[in-house]
Design a protein around this motif. Structure first.
Motif, short mmCIF file in Angstrom:
data_model
loop_
_atom_site.label_atom_id
_atom_site.label_comp_id
_atom_site.label_asym_id
_atom_site.label_seq_id
_atom_site.Cartn_x
_atom_site.Cartn_y
_atom_site.Cartn_z
N UNK A 2 49.57 -30.59 -50.86
CA UNK A 2 48.18 -30.53 -50.42
C UNK A 2 47.74 -31.89 -49.91
N UNK A 3 46.61 -31.91 -49.24
CA UNK A 3 46.07 -33.15 -48.70
C UNK A 3 45.81 -34.19 -49.78
N UNK A 4 45.49 -33.74 -50.98
CA UNK A 4 45.15 -34.67 -52.06
C UNK A 4 46.26 -34.84 -53.08
N UNK A 5 47.40 -34.21 -52.87
CA UNK A 5 48.47 -34.27 -53.88
C UNK A 5 48.95 -35.69 -54.15
N UNK A 6 49.06 -36.51 -53.11
CA UNK A 6 49.48 -37.90 -53.33
C UNK A 6 48.43 -38.67 -54.13
N UNK A 62 39.97 -53.29 -56.00
CA UNK A 62 41.31 -53.52 -55.40
C UNK A 62 41.26 -53.33 -53.89
N UNK A 63 40.51 -52.33 -53.44
CA UNK A 63 40.36 -52.08 -52.01
C UNK A 63 39.72 -53.27 -51.31
N UNK A 64 38.63 -53.75 -51.87
CA UNK A 64 37.92 -54.88 -51.27
C UNK A 64 38.78 -56.14 -51.31
N UNK A 65 39.49 -56.36 -52.41
CA UNK A 65 40.36 -57.54 -52.52
C UNK A 65 41.45 -57.52 -51.45
N UNK A 66 41.85 -56.33 -51.03
CA UNK A 66 42.88 -56.20 -49.99
C UNK A 66 42.30 -56.28 -48.58
N UNK A 67 40.98 -56.43 -48.48
CA UNK A 67 40.37 -56.57 -47.17
C UNK A 67 39.90 -55.27 -46.55
N UNK A 68 39.97 -54.18 -47.28
CA UNK A 68 39.52 -52.88 -46.76
C UNK A 68 38.06 -52.67 -47.13
N UNK A 69 37.36 -51.83 -46.37
CA UNK A 69 35.94 -51.63 -46.63
C UNK A 69 35.47 -50.18 -46.53
N UNK A 70 36.27 -49.25 -46.04
CA UNK A 70 35.78 -47.88 -45.82
C UNK A 70 36.66 -46.87 -46.55
N UNK A 71 36.03 -46.10 -47.43
CA UNK A 71 36.71 -45.05 -48.18
C UNK A 71 36.69 -43.76 -47.35
N UNK A 72 37.84 -43.10 -47.26
CA UNK A 72 37.95 -41.82 -46.57
C UNK A 72 38.01 -40.66 -47.55
N UNK A 73 38.45 -40.94 -48.78
CA UNK A 73 38.62 -39.89 -49.78
C UNK A 73 38.80 -40.52 -51.15
N UNK A 74 38.33 -39.83 -52.19
CA UNK A 74 38.49 -40.33 -53.56
C UNK A 74 38.94 -39.20 -54.47
N UNK A 75 39.70 -39.56 -55.49
CA UNK A 75 40.21 -38.60 -56.47
C UNK A 75 40.09 -39.25 -57.84
N UNK A 76 39.44 -38.55 -58.78
CA UNK A 76 39.22 -39.08 -60.13
C UNK A 76 39.72 -38.05 -61.14
N UNK A 77 40.57 -38.51 -62.07
CA UNK A 77 41.13 -37.60 -63.07
C UNK A 77 40.90 -38.16 -64.47
N UNK A 78 40.55 -37.26 -65.39
CA UNK A 78 40.29 -37.66 -66.77
C UNK A 78 40.85 -36.60 -67.71
N UNK A 79 41.11 -37.02 -68.94
CA UNK A 79 41.57 -36.11 -69.97
C UNK A 79 40.39 -35.41 -70.59
N UNK A 80 39.87 -34.43 -69.92
CA UNK A 80 38.67 -33.73 -70.32
C UNK A 80 38.88 -32.24 -70.07
N UNK A 81 38.19 -31.37 -70.78
CA UNK A 81 38.34 -29.94 -70.53
C UNK A 81 37.83 -29.52 -69.15
N UNK A 82 36.85 -30.25 -68.61
CA UNK A 82 36.29 -29.98 -67.29
C UNK A 82 36.34 -31.25 -66.46
N UNK A 83 36.41 -31.11 -65.12
CA UNK A 83 36.38 -32.30 -64.27
C UNK A 83 35.14 -33.15 -64.57
N UNK A 84 35.34 -34.45 -64.63
CA UNK A 84 34.28 -35.39 -65.00
C UNK A 84 33.79 -36.13 -63.77
#
Length: 134
Positions: A2-6, A62-84
């Motif tokens: 999928x597009x977000x698998x990586x 980390x993104x800013x430290x590397x000189x990048x400034x624009x986010x195209x997509x974000x993925x957040x995962x947690x050990x929770x019963x529902x997405x947090x």
């Protein structure tokens, strides 16, 4: 794949590095920039609770430290019963570097996902335009 698998694999892997001895709540975040680069972050707790760092904030730093400034997509995962969802501060941090239409996937380690956008997470976001004329 999928597009977000990586991003999912990267967020799950970095989540293992979280420093969460007080809450035991491990979070991993992966953000892809408009250049295609991926940056990671995990939560880092501190015994003085407000001094900890969220996973999303770590990935953005980390993104800013590397000189990048624009986010195209974000993925957040947690050990929770529902997405947090991100905390309020991280929602504002995401909005600083991402347009309102940028997709954000919230996930659990068990594979449940909820896809949303930066604008849906932070309606009426305070932005740079509000600073004009200051």
């Amino acid at each position: 794949m999928s597009d977000t698998e990586d991003l999912r694999r990267a967020a799950l892997a970095v989540r293992e590095n979280a420093h969460a001895p007080y809450s035991g709540f491990h979070v991993g975040a992966a953000i892809r920039t408009t250049s295609g680069a991926v940056f990671l972050g995990c939560n880092v707790e501190n015994v003085a609770y407000p001094e900890g760092t969220c996973a999303e904030a770590g990935a953005i730093a980390a993104m800013v430290a590397a000189g990048e400034r624009r986010i195209a997509e974000a993925y957040v995962v947690a050990g929770s019963p529902d997405p947090v969802p991100p905390c309020g501060g991280c929602r504002q941090k995401l909005a600083e570097f991402a347009g309102g239409d940028v997709p954000v996937t919230l996930a659990t380690v068990d594979g449940a996902e909820r896809r949303t956008t930066v604008a849906a997470l932070l309606p009426g976001a305070f932005g740079a335009a509000h600073m004009e004329g200051a």
